[in-house]
Design an enzyme around this catalytic site. Structure first.
Site, PDB file in Angstrom:
ATOM      1  N   GLU A 112      21.794 -19.450  -4.251  1.00  0.00           N
ATOM      2  CA  GLU A 112      20.813 -18.848  -3.350  1.00  0.00           C
ATOM      3  C   GLU A 112      19.359 -18.716  -3.591  1.00  0.00           C
ATOM      4  O   GLU A 112      18.965 -19.455  -4.519  1.00  0.00           O
ATOM      5  CB  GLU A 112      21.340 -17.403  -3.223  1.00  0.00           C
ATOM      6  CG  GLU A 112      22.704 -17.036  -2.734  1.00  0.00           C
ATOM      7  CD  GLU A 112      23.236 -15.745  -2.656  1.00  0.00           C
ATOM      8  OE1 GLU A 112      22.165 -14.788  -2.829  1.00  0.00           O
ATOM      9  OE2 GLU A 112      24.466 -15.460  -2.453  1.00  0.00           O
TER      10      GLU A 112
ATOM     11  N   HIS B 194      15.710  -8.840   4.533  1.00  0.00           N
ATOM     12  CA  HIS B 194      16.477 -10.266   4.519  1.00  0.00           C
ATOM     13  C   HIS B 194      16.086 -10.952   5.810  1.00  0.00           C
ATOM     14  O   HIS B 194      15.863 -10.587   6.758  1.00  0.00           O
ATOM     15  CB  HIS B 194      17.968  -9.591   4.675  1.00  0.00           C
ATOM     16  CG  HIS B 194      18.612 -10.617   4.190  1.00  0.00           C
ATOM     17  ND1 HIS B 194      18.993 -11.901   4.793  1.00  0.00           N
ATOM     18  CD2 HIS B 194      19.580 -10.780   2.963  1.00  0.00           C
ATOM     19  CE1 HIS B 194      19.668 -12.830   4.228  1.00  0.00           C
ATOM     20  NE2 HIS B 194      20.102 -12.146   3.097  1.00  0.00           N
TER      21      HIS B 194
ATOM     22  N   ARG C 179      13.148 -14.315  -0.853  1.00  0.00           N
ATOM     23  CA  ARG C 179      13.313 -13.878   0.238  1.00  0.00           C
ATOM     24  C   ARG C 179      12.091 -13.239   0.973  1.00  0.00           C
ATOM     25  O   ARG C 179      11.979 -13.340   2.246  1.00  0.00           O
ATOM     26  CB  ARG C 179      14.658 -12.571   0.148  1.00  0.00           C
ATOM     27  CG  ARG C 179      15.802 -13.093   0.103  1.00  0.00           C
ATOM     28  CD  ARG C 179      16.736 -11.814  -0.374  1.00  0.00           C
ATOM     29  NE  ARG C 179      18.189 -12.258  -0.223  1.00  0.00           N
ATOM     30  CZ  ARG C 179      18.766 -11.528  -0.631  1.00  0.00           C
ATOM     31  NH1 ARG C 179      18.949 -10.262  -1.029  1.00  0.00           N
ATOM     32  NH2 ARG C 179      20.247 -11.930  -0.590  1.00  0.00           N
TER      33      ARG C 179
ATOM     34  N   HIS D  24      16.411  -4.553   4.219  1.00  0.00           N
ATOM     35  CA  HIS D  24      17.843  -4.786   3.509  1.00  0.00           C
ATOM     36  C   HIS D  24      17.808  -4.267   2.043  1.00  0.00           C
ATOM     37  O   HIS D  24      18.745  -3.586   1.728  1.00  0.00           O
ATOM     38  CB  HIS D  24      17.586  -6.598   3.238  1.00  0.00           C
ATOM     39  CG  HIS D  24      18.895  -6.815   2.600  1.00  0.00           C
ATOM     40  ND1 HIS D  24      20.093  -6.663   2.974  1.00  0.00           N
ATOM     41  CD2 HIS D  24      18.994  -7.601   1.161  1.00  0.00           C
ATOM     42  CE1 HIS D  24      21.199  -7.398   2.066  1.00  0.00           C
ATOM     43  NE2 HIS D  24      20.121  -7.744   1.091  1.00  0.00           N
TER      44      HIS D  24
ATOM     45  N   ARG E 217      13.355  -8.669  -5.132  1.00  0.00           N
ATOM     46  CA  ARG E 217      14.679  -8.754  -6.091  1.00  0.00           C
ATOM     47  C   ARG E 217      15.158 -10.244  -5.965  1.00  0.00           C
ATOM     48  O   ARG E 217      15.033 -10.703  -4.580  1.00  0.00           O
ATOM     49  CB  ARG E 217      15.667  -7.839  -5.367  1.00  0.00           C
ATOM     50  CG  ARG E 217      17.172  -8.237  -6.058  1.00  0.00           C
ATOM     51  CD  ARG E 217      18.071  -6.984  -5.317  1.00  0.00           C
ATOM     52  NE  ARG E 217      18.211  -7.467  -3.798  1.00  0.00           N
ATOM     53  CZ  ARG E 217      19.272  -7.966  -3.175  1.00  0.00           C
ATOM     54  NH1 ARG E 217      20.159  -8.420  -4.053  1.00  0.00           N
ATOM     55  NH2 ARG E 217      19.435  -8.483  -1.882  1.00  0.00           N
TER      56      ARG E 217
END
Length: 531
Positions: A120, A236, A284, A343, A378
């Site tokens: 990811e 997100h 992100r 998110h 994060r």
């Protein structure tokens, strides 16, 4: 009070962190009671799609190891992670996964029989294990819920946590609750673990469920605990877009891009070309900001995720596929319209990596806590791992503190439902989305704070809706104060009037606590316990 009960440990929340803490506490011989304001599976955990990031020594990429995972996490955190916390939590990952699998959690196997791994955004290796294709959170929730049920862990369903009760010396004495009919009750306990999840309902569009109303942040602040890094709200990059949509939005997991899907704008041009060396797998905050710039440049409110080149999309991503088909989209033949939505809260209640706060008897784990793992942004799929590790550690800390004589039953100084300021939820969400979204500036933040202050009404906390609205109002004030104070752009905090990153002044966490005169910024950073 209508009713009373007693326990050694009260856990507020039934997600991954809460149930892990409850199960570990039960193993250690503690009398545990779990409080859930809704059904046990209603929280954030069940919605998590991508997976759990972990480097397992016996099953990993040849070039991957703990240090690479640590480095990826520190890079994503943009200078605000605690290296000791990062290394400590990630190092405990393999054991936490083994314990989870021992409860019955089943992860997807790869062709070689080992657990399948994907990659990811922000990860330099394939280290994200998953279940049900894109239903990892649902499997984790199922396994932990079954283990709690089979293990006889009592859960008070549809009981709302109203206020932490404290003794005259400030230590925790229990929890004031309301049942589904609004009847008050007292849970007397010398230790409380907050595992209440996130604050996504501060915003008009979010991946979070309706129960994510910042309850734990407000409970901790009113009990005298500190919070940190609240300005770092991760948006997100890819949720399913629908015109004028509000509330919970279906997530299009980052793992879709990990398998090769590409973001393109309404004219078919790649969004991430030239934006970052990892392109569509950039962290992100980078992807969300790039989407924001491209939608502004094209005069639209969304971009597209082109996954038409992926084989077996429905099998690999059944949850995303079902959401797309419900919206009339076939991912196999047409790009998926996506946009960004609130998110994950990177900040929260200041704790050690063992879940301890500065308030005796108060602990926190999961998204509600700020351990130093996430910093300013994060890293994808580190959150479920943190819940597993810190949830277990928090229960162990309670048992240890109890043995040391630090946790003793104390009478509560006050058990009456308090009165707190509330703001109409739709107005609050509209205000926060406008002023405290991906792009912020001083004028907008000040205007939002004034708007919320102008519409605040003090009401007694006698029902769940009012309790939630009071938590949202208090947390919104704290977030706006922190975002206004941090005059730079870092991680997922983007100030359009201060676009640069100022390491000399701002490479530190902003710690706030609630003072009688308002918000008090304390210190220049967070002193965290080493793992």
């Amino acid at each position: 009070m209508s009713w009373e009960a007693a326990a050694d440990l009260v856990v507020v929340g039934t997600g991954v962190a809460g149930l892990t803490a409850a199960l570990r506490g039960r193993e250690l011989g503690l009398r545990v009671l779990v409080v859930s304001k809704d059904a046990p599976a209603a929280g954030n955990t069940g919605w998590a799609q991508g997976g759990i990031a972990v480097v397992r020594p016996d099953e990993r990429d040849a070039a991957d190891d703990l240090e690479r995972h640590v480095e990826d996490t520190l890079t994503a955190g943009a200078g605000l992670c605690s290296p000791a916390a990062v290394r400590g939590v990630l190092a405990d990952g393999p054991e936490a996964i083994a314990r989870l699998r021992a409860t019955g959690a089943v992860f997807d196997p790869g062709a070689d029989g080992a657990l399948a791994r994907t990659r990811e955004g922000g990860h330099s290796a394939f280290r994200v294990i998953h279940a049900g294709g894109d239903a990892t959170g649902a499997e984790v929730q199922r396994a932990l819920s079954a283990a709690a049920r089979d293990g006889g862990v009592p859960v008070l369903e549809r009981h709302c946590a109203v206020e932490l009760l404290r003794a005259d010396d400030g230590a925790i004495a229990g929890l004031l609750t309301l049942d589904g009919e609004g009847n008050p009750g007292v849970l007397r306990a010398p230790a409380v673990v907050l595992a209440t999840g996130g604050l996504g309902q501060l915003y008009a569009a979010t991946t979070n469920p309706e129960v994510s109303t910042a309850d734990g942040i407000a409970l901790a602040l009113r009990a005298g605990a500190s919070v940190a890094d609240l300005e770092f709200v991760q948006f997100h990059p890819t949720v399913l877009h629908a015109p004028d949509a509000r509330g919970h939005r279906p997530l299009v997991t980052e793992a879709v891009r990990g398998e090769g899907a590409v973001l393109v704008d309404v004219r078919g041009r790649p969004v991430m070309a030239g934006e970052h060396p990892l392109a569509d797998l950039a962290p992100r905050d980078v992807v969300a900001a790039a989407i924001g710039r491209r939608t502004a440049a094209t005069g639209t409110d969304h971009v597209y995720l082109d996954a038409t080149g992926l084989d077996g999309f429905a099998r690999r991503f059944p949850t995303v596929h079902a959401a797309c088909r419900a919206a009339g989209i076939d991912p196999a033949t047409e790009p998926i319209p996506v946009t960004s939505a609130a998110h994950y809260s990177c900040g929260g209640v200041v704790t050690t990596v063992d879940g301890r706060t500065a308030v005796p008897g108060l602990y926190a784990a999961g998204e509600v806590a700020c351990t130093g793992l996430h910093g300013a942004n994060r890293l994808a799929s580190n959150s479920l791992l943190e819940g597993l590790v810190v949830g277990g550690r928090a229960a162990e800390a309670v048992a240890q503190d109890r043995r040391r004589g630090l946790l003793v039953r104390r009478p509560a100084a006050e058990t009456a439902p308090p009165a707190q300021a509330v703001v109409d939820r739709e107005l609050l969400q509209r205000t926060m989305s406008r002023a405290a979204g991906i792009g912020r500036d001083a004028a907008g933040l000040a205007g939002a704070a004034a708007e919320l202050e102008r519409h605040a009404v003090v009401r007694p906390l006698r029902d769940r809706r009012t309790v939630e609205d009071s938590a949202l109002a208090l947390t919104a004030r704290a977030l706006l104060a922190a975002a206004a104070e941090r005059t730079e752009s870092r991680g997922c905090h983007r100030r359009t009037d201060h676009p640069g990153t100022d390491d000399l002044r701002w490479r530190r966490s902003l710690v706030l606590r609630l003072d009688v005169s308002g918000w008090l910024f304390t210190g220049t950073g967070i002193a965290r316990a080493a793992a």
